[in-house]
Design a protein around this motif. Structure first.
Motif, PDB file in Angstrom:
ATOM      1  N   CYS A  60     -24.932  25.993  -2.641  1.00  6.68           N
ATOM      2  CA  CYS A  60     -26.071  26.390  -3.483  1.00  6.68           C
ATOM      3  C   CYS A  60     -27.219  26.988  -2.686  1.00  6.68           C
ATOM      4  N   ALA A  63     -31.819  25.530  -2.257  1.00  6.22           N
ATOM      5  CA  ALA A  63     -32.385  25.627  -3.610  1.00  6.22           C
ATOM      6  C   ALA A  63     -31.959  24.375  -4.372  1.00  6.22           C
ATOM      7  N   GLU A  64     -32.629  23.265  -4.075  1.00  3.19           N
ATOM      8  CA  GLU A  64     -32.194  21.966  -4.592  1.00  3.19           C
ATOM      9  C   GLU A  64     -32.327  21.858  -6.108  1.00  3.19           C
ATOM     10  N   ALA A  65     -33.392  22.452  -6.651  1.00  5.53           N
ATOM     11  CA  ALA A  65     -33.598  22.359  -8.097  1.00  5.53           C
ATOM     12  C   ALA A  65     -32.417  22.997  -8.825  1.00  5.53           C
ATOM     13  N   ASN A  66     -32.061  24.206  -8.379  1.00  6.63           N
ATOM     14  CA  ASN A  66     -30.918  24.909  -8.960  1.00  6.63           C
ATOM     15  C   ASN A  66     -29.646  24.081  -8.794  1.00  6.63           C
ATOM     16  N   SER A  69     -29.347  21.200 -11.342  1.00 12.50           N
ATOM     17  CA  SER A  69     -29.008  21.670 -12.685  1.00 12.50           C
ATOM     18  C   SER A  69     -27.564  22.160 -12.753  1.00 12.50           C
ATOM     19  N   ILE A  70     -27.108  22.842 -11.707  1.00 14.33           N
ATOM     20  CA  ILE A  70     -25.708  23.289 -11.677  1.00 14.33           C
ATOM     21  C   ILE A  70     -24.788  22.073 -11.692  1.00 14.33           C
ATOM     22  N   GLU A  96     -37.575  17.006 -11.359  1.00 13.08           N
ATOM     23  CA  GLU A  96     -37.712  17.500 -12.733  1.00 13.08           C
ATOM     24  C   GLU A  96     -36.329  17.741 -13.358  1.00 13.08           C
ATOM     25  N   GLN A  97     -35.426  18.321 -12.538  1.00 11.08           N
ATOM     26  CA  GLN A  97     -34.082  18.621 -13.030  1.00 11.08           C
ATOM     27  C   GLN A  97     -33.294  17.327 -13.240  1.00 11.08           C
TER      28      GLN A  97
END
Lengths: 321, 274
Positions: A60, A63-66, A69-70, A96-97
């Motif tokens: 990924c 980009a930990e947030a992405n 969510s993935i 948040e995710q």
């Protein structure tokens, strides 16, 4: 048998390495297991899985947030999905995710944070996760696991994979002493009593479990009988084990490589207040961040050794009398 | 439900969905009419023509997935769900009431047929990518559609997702930007300009299609082109009008998040027509 005879505390592997090995075993047994990482696979040990199962490993980038969510998308499509990074990054950057894509819809994603606590050493406070148990516990419906050694990690990662619900697992960077023999059984939510004590009970998690055993050995030479309980599942916490310890020794010392403001200690205190109130002391990180140094130097300076825990225990015992 | 490619039929469904939107928001006395009305044609095209799904079997593994990443446009999704037969139409006016399945933002705990609980902006595209990756791993023909708000793509995670989708060549996902040019605080150009938007998506490696988001034929063609395009994810930049279909709501930032009064509702229903 003395505490020292009972526990050799031989150095084992790092819990992050045990996590990586458990992933490979899971991957071999089940083609549904998938793993995401955010450019730290060589550090989190997910590279072992990536090498064996490249088509089931999702790089990924940073980009930990992405990534979280993935992972949630994979898990909500029926995959047994793990996402891994340093604990400080996956929880803080992905919080948040984790809240909206995982906890709120109860998606059974498995989140693994390595390099937890201050024992990472040289990299310093920006990477030191001393609030992760609190953050993970504040996610409704999450199960939070904090294994003490490689045996516990290997077993609990495998348990977590098939656990029905979101799970956070806390792992560390450095090699830690073996607390368990290879035959030990683990059940999520069930604490393990490593030592029975008469005068006080240490309640601990992660690498501090071994230090509590060391503290118990020191106190034993002073004629003090200390028990040790490993809370490998921080949430839901084993209320019975805590209530029984409070009733039987009337004195509890919680030790953790985490802020004492918001970690294991306050959870134990809540149970003690609601069941059998007794004397308690809390050993861990105060309201400050640590610093760089070798892991040994950092752990020593910030009082995470068995001898330090024994000092806190004597303070508790003095209050008990 | 009967699927259709007939533009007259799609227009008739869109009209009913618009009536649902203004009526339920007026009943709730709060909600987001502007960004719901701008997305009507996109959702009607997807649910009644393009997507493979079955309201009688909402957990069908081979179904296409839709994520309303701009979760505040819940009324348009609820209107479409009611028309498609997923949820009852007669309780749409319980929107935002305690215990209602029609929560303020889409909530899977209340409507299991929803693919995602949304409301916090910027996270839906990544979630969709995860679903698209799972489908590819399963060698499934499932396609994933994610509707983004224009203001929403000011969120940084969208661009993390954009990088991921292009790098991993996730060509079974379509992002749709409902480009109505207005966000809560005002016009997008005055809050945080997105232009040159198409260039940004192209530079990020996405197959980028600009389309009139209220033109059914154009939307049908865009979705077909997206499905035929291999090796890159597709983004549809759907040029739309906020509040579309109700003159006093059109291009009016006030109606981003304000419910029509009783009189306004009457006027709106008159304009939309039966």
């Amino acid at each position: 048998m003395s505490v020292k005879e009972k526990f050799e505390l031989k150095l084992g592997a790092a819990t992050r390495e045990a996590f990586g090995k458990a992933l490979v075993e899971l991957g071999k047994g089940d083609s549904n297991v998938v793993v995401c990482d955010a450019d730290l696979s060589k550090s989190t040990f997910t590279h072992l899985f990536a090498k064996e199962f490249p088509e089931r490993f999702f790089s990924c980038g940073i980009a930990e947030a992405n990534m979280v969510s993935i992972g949630a998308g994979l898990a909500s499509s029926g995959k047994i999905a793990f996402v891994a990074s340093f604990s400080a990054f996956v929880l803080n950057k992905g919080f948040e995710q984790l809240r909206v894509n995982v906890a709120y819809p109860q998606v059974p994603l498995k989140v693994v944070g390595t390099h937890s606590g201050i024992s990472i050493g040289e990299d310093g406070p920006s990477q030191m996760s001393v609030e992760d148990l609190s953050l993970a516990s504040s996610l409704a419906g999450f199960t939070v696991i904090s294994p003490a050694d490689e045996v516990a990690t290997f077993a609990l990662v495998k348990e977590a994979a098939y656990f029905d619900g979101p799970v956070f697992i806390r792992a560390g960077r450095i090699k830690v002493p073996l607390v368990y023999g290879p035959e030990q059984k683990f059940e999520i939510g069930k604490a393990i009593t490593l030592l029975e004590g008469k005068d006080l009970t240490f309640i601990s998690t992660g690498l501090m479990v071994a230090e509590c055993i060391r503290a118990a050995a020191i106190l034993e030479e002073e004629g003090i009988s200390a028990g040790v309980i490993d809370i490998h599942t921080i949430k839901p916490i084993d209320r019975d084990a805590i209530a029984n310890a409070a009733a039987s020794t009337g004195c509890i010392v919680v030790a953790e490589e985490h802020f004492t403001d918001c970690g294991l200690g306050v959870k134990v205190a809540q149970v003690v207040c609601e069941t059998n109130p007794c004397v308690m002391e809390f050993h861990g990180m105060g309201n400050y961040y640590a610093e760089s140094g070798t892991p040994e130097e950092v752990l020593t300076k910030y009082k995470m050794t068995g001898a330090d825990v024994a000092v806190t225990a004597r303070k508790a015992l003095a209050r008990k009398k | 439900m009967n699927k259709t490619s007939d533009i007259g039929e799609l227009q008739a469904i869109a009209k009913r969905v618009r009536r649902h939107i203004v009526t339920m928001i007026a009943a709730a006395k709060s909600g987001h009419p502007g960004g719901s009305l701008s997305a009507v044609e996109t959702l009607v095209t997807l649910y009644f023509d393009v997507m493979r799904h079955d309201p009688a079997n909402p957990t069908w593994p081979e179904r296409d997935r839709f994520i309303l990443s701009k979760g505040h446009a819940a009324p348009v999704l609820y209107g479409v769900f009611a028309e498609a037969g997923y949820t009852p139409a007669d309780s749409l006016n319980t929107l935002r009431s305690i215990g209602s399945i029609y929560q303020g933002h889409p909530d899977r705990r209340f409507i299991p047929a929803l693919e995602a609980s949304t409301g916090s902006l910027g996270v839906g595209l990544s979630l969709g990518l995860g679903m698209a990756e799972a489908a590819r791993l399963d060698k499934s023909t499932t396609r994933v559609y994610v509707l983004l708000g224009d203001g929403e793509i000011q969120e940084g995670q969208i661009w993390e997702a954009a990088m991921y989708g292009a790098f991993h060549k996730v060509d079974n996902i379509v992002a749709i930007v409902d480009y109505n040019k207005i966000q809560l605080d005002g016009f997008v150009k005055d809050i945080m300009e997105l232009e040159p938007l198409a260039d940004k998506w192209r530079a990020s490696g996405w197959n980028t299609i600009e389309v009139d988001g209220h033109d059914f034929a154009a939307l049908q063609k865009a979705f077909a082109d997206a499905a035929a395009f291999k090796g890159k994810p597709t983004v549809l930049i759907a040029h739309t009008i906020k509040g579309k279909g109700v003159s006093f709501m059109e291009n009016n930032p006030k109606f981003h998040g304000v419910a029509p009064t009783k009189d306004e509702l009457e006027k709106a229903l008159q304009e939309i027509g039966a």
